[in-house]
Design a protein around this motif. Structure first.
Motif, short mmCIF file in Angstrom:
data_model
loop_
_atom_site.label_atom_id
_atom_site.label_comp_id
_atom_site.label_asym_id
_atom_site.label_seq_id
_atom_site.Cartn_x
_atom_site.Cartn_y
_atom_site.Cartn_z
N UNK A 142 0.85 -1.18 0.00
CA UNK A 142 0.00 0.00 0.00
C UNK A 142 0.89 1.24 0.00
N UNK A 143 0.30 2.37 -0.32
CA UNK A 143 1.07 3.62 -0.37
C UNK A 143 1.32 4.16 1.03
N UNK A 149 -1.23 4.21 6.83
CA UNK A 149 -1.10 3.64 5.49
C UNK A 149 -2.15 2.55 5.31
N UNK A 150 -2.48 2.24 4.08
CA UNK A 150 -3.53 1.27 3.80
C UNK A 150 -3.15 -0.14 4.21
N UNK A 210 6.60 -3.85 11.16
CA UNK A 210 7.48 -2.74 10.84
C UNK A 210 8.09 -2.09 12.08
N UNK A 211 9.17 -1.37 11.87
CA UNK A 211 9.79 -0.63 12.96
C UNK A 211 8.96 0.61 13.27
N UNK A 212 9.11 1.12 14.48
CA UNK A 212 8.33 2.28 14.91
C UNK A 212 9.12 3.07 15.93
N UNK A 213 8.84 4.36 16.01
CA UNK A 213 9.49 5.20 17.02
C UNK A 213 8.84 5.03 18.39
N UNK A 214 7.65 4.45 18.44
CA UNK A 214 6.99 4.15 19.71
C UNK A 214 6.88 2.64 19.84
#
Length: 186
Positions: A85-86, A94-95, A131-135
């Motif tokens: 998804x974009x 994101x979708x 996915x990686x995340x800042x939180x």
């Protein structure tokens, strides 16, 4: 609004309908032409949809197949296939990406197989990861299906591959490390 565009072969009462081929030309020197299937953008409302569907049938046969295949190469690697998804550019998320077989009211639903290709040396790696995340990063849930009747729910098997002439692979289940404050999960 602008006019619609219909590109279609004719109907037939007996025999097969004509095929439809969309192709760019071959190139003897240089790259072959690209092909883009793009819906126009809008500044009001939801963006247009792209619907790709194989043909249905009322006979005792299977419906049409959809094959999405990258190009081959006689002297290098085959092309990649990216299904995603974009990005969400500012607000929102994101979708979602849904990979599923269809439902059925009689019989078994279709299987979903996620696998890398075979190789005469080393086969490709299969990574299932959020996915990686800042939180907080997303969870990964692996479960068998729910049974709503007197049947048995599906089993869940986690196994390494077999080896004919060497050692089979290890199975490692572990929590991630903590790189700063806090502690690793239990």
């Amino acid at each position: 609004r602008s006019g619609a565009l219909v590109l279609s072969t004719g109907n037939t009462a007996s025999g097969s309908a004509g095929g439809l081929t969309l192709a760019t030309g071959a190139a003897l020197s240089g790259a072959a032409g690209a092909m883009s299937l793009v819906v126009g953008s809008t500044n009001s409302g939801t963006g247009g949809h792209v619907y790709l569907s194989a043909g249905s049938t009322s006979a005792a046969s299977a419906g049409g197949v959809i094959s999405l295949v990258s190009g081959s190469s006689t002297s290098s690697s085959s092309g990649a296939v990216t299904l995603r998804s974009a990005n969400a550019l500012s607000a929102g998320v994101s979708g979602a990406l849904l990979l599923s077989s269809g439902t059925t009211s009689n019989g078994n639903s279709g299987a979903v197989t996620l696998a890398t290709g075979a190789s005469s040396t080393t086969s490709g790696v299969l990574v299932l990861s959020s996915g990686t995340a800042s939180a907080n990063s997303g969870a990964v849930a692996v479960s068998s299906g729910f049974s709503s009747t007197a049947g048995t729910s599906g089993s869940l098997t986690l196994s390494s591959g077999t080896s004919f002439n060497g050692n089979s692979g290890a199975v490692t289940v572990a929590t991630g490390g903590s790189t700063s404050a806090g502690r690793s999960g239990a």
